[in-house]
Write a protein that holds these residues in place. Sequence first.
Motif, PDB file in Angstrom:
ATOM      1  N   PHE A  81      -3.016   6.572 -20.098  1.00  0.00           N
ATOM      2  CA  PHE A  81      -3.541   5.407 -19.383  1.00  0.00           C
ATOM      3  C   PHE A  81      -2.416   4.743 -18.608  1.00  0.00           C
ATOM      4  O   PHE A  81      -1.243   4.857 -18.981  1.00  0.00           O
ATOM      5  CB  PHE A  81      -4.173   4.401 -20.348  1.00  0.00           C
ATOM      6  N   ILE A  82      -2.785   4.044 -17.550  1.00  0.00           N
ATOM      7  CA  ILE A  82      -1.812   3.351 -16.703  1.00  0.00           C
ATOM      8  C   ILE A  82      -2.264   1.917 -16.476  1.00  0.00           C
ATOM      9  O   ILE A  82      -3.421   1.676 -16.118  1.00  0.00           O
ATOM     10  CB  ILE A  82      -1.649   4.053 -15.335  1.00  0.00           C
ATOM     11  N   PHE A  83      -1.357   0.990 -16.717  1.00  0.00           N
ATOM     12  CA  PHE A  83      -1.554  -0.382 -16.253  1.00  0.00           C
ATOM     13  C   PHE A  83      -0.641  -0.571 -15.062  1.00  0.00           C
ATOM     14  O   PHE A  83       0.557  -0.278 -15.129  1.00  0.00           O
ATOM     15  CB  PHE A  83      -1.218  -1.422 -17.325  1.00  0.00           C
ATOM     16  N   LYS A  84      -1.182  -1.089 -13.971  1.00  0.00           N
ATOM     17  CA  LYS A  84      -0.371  -1.360 -12.777  1.00  0.00           C
ATOM     18  C   LYS A  84      -0.604  -2.800 -12.373  1.00  0.00           C
ATOM     19  O   LYS A  84      -1.754  -3.225 -12.207  1.00  0.00           O
ATOM     20  CB  LYS A  84      -0.754  -0.422 -11.634  1.00  0.00           C
ATOM     21  N   TRP A  92       4.243   9.817  -7.477  1.00  0.00           N
ATOM     22  CA  TRP A  92       5.247   9.860  -8.547  1.00  0.00           C
ATOM     23  C   TRP A  92       4.608  10.218  -9.888  1.00  0.00           C
ATOM     24  O   TRP A  92       5.166  11.005 -10.660  1.00  0.00           O
ATOM     25  CB  TRP A  92       5.966   8.506  -8.635  1.00  0.00           C
ATOM     26  N   ILE A  93       3.460   9.649 -10.168  1.00  0.00           N
ATOM     27  CA  ILE A  93       2.778   9.956 -11.434  1.00  0.00           C
ATOM     28  C   ILE A  93       2.525  11.450 -11.560  1.00  0.00           C
ATOM     29  O   ILE A  93       2.768  12.056 -12.611  1.00  0.00           O
ATOM     30  CB  ILE A  93       1.432   9.199 -11.538  1.00  0.00           C
ATOM     31  N   GLN A  94       2.055  12.071 -10.484  1.00  0.00           N
ATOM     32  CA  GLN A  94       1.693  13.495 -10.555  1.00  0.00           C
ATOM     33  C   GLN A  94       2.911  14.390 -10.736  1.00  0.00           C
ATOM     34  O   GLN A  94       2.799  15.478 -11.304  1.00  0.00           O
ATOM     35  CB  GLN A  94       0.922  13.903  -9.289  1.00  0.00           C
ATOM     36  N   THR A  95       4.067  13.942 -10.270  1.00  0.00           N
ATOM     37  CA  THR A  95       5.266  14.769 -10.394  1.00  0.00           C
ATOM     38  C   THR A  95       6.104  14.419 -11.617  1.00  0.00           C
ATOM     39  O   THR A  95       6.771  15.290 -12.182  1.00  0.00           O
ATOM     40  CB  THR A  95       6.141  14.645  -9.136  1.00  0.00           C
ATOM     41  N   ARG A  96       6.086  13.159 -12.025  1.00  0.00           N
ATOM     42  CA  ARG A  96       6.976  12.709 -13.104  1.00  0.00           C
ATOM     43  C   ARG A  96       6.264  12.334 -14.399  1.00  0.00           C
ATOM     44  O   ARG A  96       6.863  12.393 -15.471  1.00  0.00           O
ATOM     45  CB  ARG A  96       7.790  11.494 -12.636  1.00  0.00           C
ATOM     46  N   ALA A 132      -6.059   8.453 -12.078  1.00  0.00           N
ATOM     47  CA  ALA A 132      -4.844   8.432 -11.251  1.00  0.00           C
ATOM     48  C   ALA A 132      -4.731   9.707 -10.423  1.00  0.00           C
ATOM     49  O   ALA A 132      -4.386   9.660  -9.235  1.00  0.00           O
ATOM     50  CB  ALA A 132      -3.609   8.268 -12.131  1.00  0.00           C
ATOM     51  N   ALA A 133      -5.029  10.847 -11.032  1.00  0.00           N
ATOM     52  CA  ALA A 133      -4.967  12.125 -10.304  1.00  0.00           C
ATOM     53  C   ALA A 133      -5.999  12.170  -9.196  1.00  0.00           C
ATOM     54  O   ALA A 133      -5.717  12.631  -8.075  1.00  0.00           O
ATOM     55  CB  ALA A 133      -5.166  13.288 -11.279  1.00  0.00           C
ATOM     56  N   ARG A 134      -7.196  11.670  -9.474  1.00  0.00           N
ATOM     57  CA  ARG A 134      -8.252  11.675  -8.459  1.00  0.00           C
ATOM     58  C   ARG A 134      -7.933  10.700  -7.324  1.00  0.00           C
ATOM     59  O   ARG A 134      -8.194  10.988  -6.152  1.00  0.00           O
ATOM     60  CB  ARG A 134      -9.600  11.334  -9.099  1.00  0.00           C
ATOM     61  N   LEU A 135      -7.354   9.548  -7.657  1.00  0.00           N
ATOM     62  CA  LEU A 135      -6.948   8.599  -6.629  1.00  0.00           C
ATOM     63  C   LEU A 135      -5.865   9.185  -5.733  1.00  0.00           C
ATOM     64  O   LEU A 135      -5.862   8.987  -4.516  1.00  0.00           O
ATOM     65  CB  LEU A 135      -6.449   7.299  -7.268  1.00  0.00           C
ATOM     66  N   THR A 142       0.829  -1.202   0.000  1.00  0.00           N
ATOM     67  CA  THR A 142       0.000   0.000   0.000  1.00  0.00           C
ATOM     68  C   THR A 142       0.865   1.254   0.000  1.00  0.00           C
ATOM     69  O   THR A 142       0.528   2.253  -0.629  1.00  0.00           O
ATOM     70  CB  THR A 142      -0.939   0.008   1.223  1.00  0.00           C
ATOM     71  N   VAL A 143       1.990   1.197   0.704  1.00  0.00           N
ATOM     72  CA  VAL A 143       2.943   2.307   0.668  1.00  0.00           C
ATOM     73  C   VAL A 143       3.441   2.509  -0.759  1.00  0.00           C
ATOM     74  O   VAL A 143       3.532   3.634  -1.257  1.00  0.00           O
ATOM     75  CB  VAL A 143       4.135   2.039   1.620  1.00  0.00           C
ATOM     76  N   LYS A 144       3.732   1.406  -1.431  1.00  0.00           N
ATOM     77  CA  LYS A 144       4.172   1.487  -2.828  1.00  0.00           C
ATOM     78  C   LYS A 144       3.090   2.130  -3.701  1.00  0.00           C
ATOM     79  O   LYS A 144       3.387   2.910  -4.617  1.00  0.00           O
ATOM     80  CB  LYS A 144       4.525   0.085  -3.349  1.00  0.00           C
ATOM     81  N   GLU A 145       1.841   1.826  -3.387  1.00  0.00           N
ATOM     82  CA  GLU A 145       0.717   2.402  -4.140  1.00  0.00           C
ATOM     83  C   GLU A 145       0.658   3.916  -3.998  1.00  0.00           C
ATOM     84  O   GLU A 145       0.574   4.638  -4.995  1.00  0.00           O
ATOM     85  CB  GLU A 145      -0.586   1.775  -3.654  1.00  0.00           C
ATOM     86  N   VAL A 146       0.708   4.431  -2.759  1.00  0.00           N
ATOM     87  CA  VAL A 146       0.575   5.881  -2.560  1.00  0.00           C
ATOM     88  C   VAL A 146       1.810   6.618  -3.073  1.00  0.00           C
ATOM     89  O   VAL A 146       1.705   7.738  -3.595  1.00  0.00           O
ATOM     90  CB  VAL A 146       0.282   6.231  -1.089  1.00  0.00           C
ATOM     91  N   LEU A 147       2.997   6.000  -2.947  1.00  0.00           N
ATOM     92  CA  LEU A 147       4.207   6.622  -3.482  1.00  0.00           C
ATOM     93  C   LEU A 147       4.162   6.681  -5.007  1.00  0.00           C
ATOM     94  O   LEU A 147       4.583   7.671  -5.611  1.00  0.00           O
ATOM     95  CB  LEU A 147       5.442   5.848  -3.019  1.00  0.00           C
ATOM     96  N   PHE A 148       3.620   5.634  -5.619  1.00  0.00           N
ATOM     97  CA  PHE A 148       3.495   5.629  -7.074  1.00  0.00           C
ATOM     98  C   PHE A 148       2.499   6.681  -7.552  1.00  0.00           C
ATOM     99  O   PHE A 148       2.751   7.390  -8.541  1.00  0.00           O
ATOM    100  CB  PHE A 148       3.067   4.241  -7.555  1.00  0.00           C
ATOM    101  N   LEU A 149       1.374   6.814  -6.869  1.00  0.00           N
ATOM    102  CA  LEU A 149       0.392   7.835  -7.247  1.00  0.00           C
ATOM    103  C   LEU A 149       0.996   9.236  -7.146  1.00  0.00           C
ATOM    104  O   LEU A 149       0.710  10.105  -7.978  1.00  0.00           O
ATOM    105  CB  LEU A 149      -0.852   7.723  -6.360  1.00  0.00           C
TER     106      LEU A 149
END
Length: 397
Positions: A239-242, A229-233, A315-318, A220-227
């Motif tokens: 679209f995103i496949f995870k 990361w998407i907004q900054t990078r 992704a942005a809303r999540l 779950t930590v990986k999930e929030v860090l990835f979300l």
Amino acid sequence: MALLWRRLKLVVMVTMVNLFIFIIISRQSSQDKNGHHKVHIPSKPFWTKLVPNIAYWNRQQQILDIQNNPILVSNYSGAEIPEWLNDTSLTSDPCQPNFRVTTQVKDYNSLPGRFKDFLIYMHCRSYPIMVDHPDICKEPPFLLLAVKSLAPHFDRRQAIRQSWGRAGVIANRTVVTIFLLGNATAGDHHPDLSEMLHYENFRHKDIIQWDYRDSFFNLTVKEVLFLEWIQTRCPGARFIFKGDDDVFVNTYRILDFLKGLSEPKARDLFVGDVITNAGPHRDKKVKYFIPESMYTGTYPPYAGGGGYLYSGDIAARLHNVSQHVALYPIDDVYTGMCFRKLGLAPEKHKGFRTFNIEEKYRSNPCAYKSLMLVHPRTPQEMIQIWAWLSSPDLNCQ
């Protein structure tokens, strides 16, 4: 003469109706003046006293909900706020272990170590990034493939690079692949593979790694860090496949599916193998065991963590809503909780097979042509299936 008579009847009828309405209004006004049937405005709040939930996660979510609800917050003056609502451990920064939890969870001392570790650091959402590629989305990709992996899984990552995770242009669409890693610590008896990982990243430039303990409960930590990361990078990803590093993904089928979506459907897209009417496992022998002291209630609909597909807009809303949802030790359930908080529900798609396909079809190339994901598959199987689907001689009619 007949016309005049009809008009007279109409005038009389209208007059009688107006007189009737006037009498009713007059009676109601008279009753109000006499103190009858008045609307009484309560002098105290109509809601009941807030009582903390006995389960730790539910209680932490209560605190977040109240802290983010201006109506409920304004109902209490500073002196009246219950002590349990003053728990600020959820937002402590920098991240330090929260040892108060040892007395807030009734059976803490009897819980397995993975639960203790999760609970002590449950409030932590920010960790240093160790390996990053700030320009990897310089050209915004149509599809970002984000694969959850562990440091020792070199063979899985390489098989993905050679098969369904090939970066570049596929079917005239830009595809970017990244692998999401935490820190494989010596405390979990992992060998030191940092030099090999450094070379792998130097060679392929597709590793994103944060400095946190890479364990099952920390997905779950990986999930929030990835979300984040998407907004900054990579905010421009369409679209995103995870998904996991032990699945086969039919990238051709996904791209074909995405091209056929209408604009509204594409904007709100979130599809996968959706699980409904589920709840926490109470059997301690099950990998997904959650004690009652930690969580009570059912789970919202959620897409199995083997892999799911969603839009950059989602992704942005999540990312935004995740800041208002307490971390939960099972990452796909947590994503379902965030989706519920948005007032949305993931959509089930029959092309996602997170519980495999029938054994008799597993060696048939055509069985994979219409699917988007199959779980599990070994590195060798990934390469084999990709070769089948990439062959110009494949005929599935």
